[in-house]
Design an enzyme around this catalytic site. Structure first.
Site, short mmCIF file in Angstrom:
data_model
loop_
_atom_site.label_atom_id
_atom_site.label_comp_id
_atom_site.label_asym_id
_atom_site.label_seq_id
_atom_site.Cartn_x
_atom_site.Cartn_y
_atom_site.Cartn_z
N ASN A 44 -61.17 -17.53 77.14
CA ASN A 44 -60.68 -18.10 75.89
C ASN A 44 -60.40 -19.59 76.09
OD1 ASN A 44 -58.53 -17.12 77.54
ND2 ASN A 44 -57.10 -17.12 75.84
N GLU A 46 -58.40 -22.56 74.10
CA GLU A 46 -57.48 -22.84 72.99
C GLU A 46 -57.50 -24.31 72.61
OE1 GLU A 46 -53.70 -21.12 74.17
OE2 GLU A 46 -54.48 -19.10 73.81
N CYS A 55 -62.09 -17.03 71.42
CA CYS A 55 -61.85 -15.89 72.31
C CYS A 55 -62.87 -15.85 73.45
CB CYS A 55 -61.95 -14.59 71.53
SG CYS A 55 -60.59 -14.31 70.40
N GLU A 57 -64.58 -13.34 74.50
CA GLU A 57 -65.80 -12.59 74.16
C GLU A 57 -66.81 -13.53 73.52
OE1 GLU A 57 -62.67 -11.85 73.58
OE2 GLU A 57 -62.34 -9.69 73.38
N CYS A 84 -59.96 -8.37 70.07
CA CYS A 84 -59.37 -8.53 68.74
C CYS A 84 -60.36 -8.05 67.67
CB CYS A 84 -58.99 -9.99 68.51
SG CYS A 84 -60.37 -11.08 68.14
N CYS A 87 -63.58 -10.13 67.30
CA CYS A 87 -64.49 -9.95 68.44
C CYS A 87 -65.19 -8.60 68.37
CB CYS A 87 -63.75 -10.12 69.76
SG CYS A 87 -63.42 -11.86 70.09
N1 THU Z 1 -58.01 -13.62 72.88
C1 THU Z 1 -59.25 -13.44 73.41
O1 THU Z 1 -59.76 -14.31 74.13
N2 THU Z 1 -59.92 -12.30 73.12
C2 THU Z 1 -59.42 -11.29 72.34
O2 THU Z 1 -60.14 -10.39 71.97
C3 THU Z 1 -57.99 -11.29 72.03
C4 THU Z 1 -57.35 -12.65 72.01
C5 THU Z 1 -57.31 -14.88 73.15
C6 THU Z 1 -57.20 -15.78 71.95
C7 THU Z 1 -56.00 -16.62 72.31
O3 THU Z 1 -56.43 -17.72 73.09
C8 THU Z 1 -55.15 -15.72 73.17
O4 THU Z 1 -55.99 -14.64 73.56
C9 THU Z 1 -53.92 -15.17 72.47
O5 THU Z 1 -54.26 -14.58 71.29
#
Ligand code: THU
Length: 123
Positions: A44, A46, A55, A57, A84, A87
């Protein structure tokens, strides 16, 4: 779980350390394997403007697509967290056969995109 899937989850676990997650501090890693054995990793990433973050994925599948991989060519994806909702739609789009992920209670789930997102939107 097969040895190959366990290895894929280990790749996801270790690449998670390279996540850029200074805001949530939730470090996610993913690794996808194509049917011909290539592995792509992602984390991920940010942003200070929170909704712009992406994310693990998506960065993983983006790397695979950039290398020429297309829907139907990926056998499995492993993630060190539960995917999530958005994703899950991505996993469906790419027709990934198996999804391996670590639940928040630490248990490992081996499942399919259809199980994760039934009655999925189709364009
Ligand atoms: N996140 C992912 O990378 N993949 C997911 O499927 C769930 C959430 C990340 C997004 C964000 O940077 C952090 O987790 C908190 O939500």
């Amino acid at each position: 779980m097969t040895d190959a899937d366990r290895e894929l989850l280990e790749r996801a676990d270790s690449v998670a350390a390279r996540a850029y997650a200074p805001y949530s501090k939730f470090f996610v890693g993913a690794a996808a394997r194509t049917r011909d054995g290539r592995v792509f990793e992602g984390v991920n990433v940010e942003n200070a403007a929170y909704p712009l973050g992406i994310c693990a994925e998506k960065t993983t599948l983006g790397a695979a697509v950039t290398a020429g991989v297309r829907p139907g060519e990926m056998e499995a994806i492993a993630i060190n967290a539960s995917p999530c909702g958005g994703c899950r739609q991505w996993l469906h789009e790419f027709g990934i056969e198996r999804v391996i992920y670590r639940r928040s209670d630490g248990e490992i789930a081996v499942t399919t995109p259809a199980e994760l997102l039934p009655d999925t939107f189709e364009f």
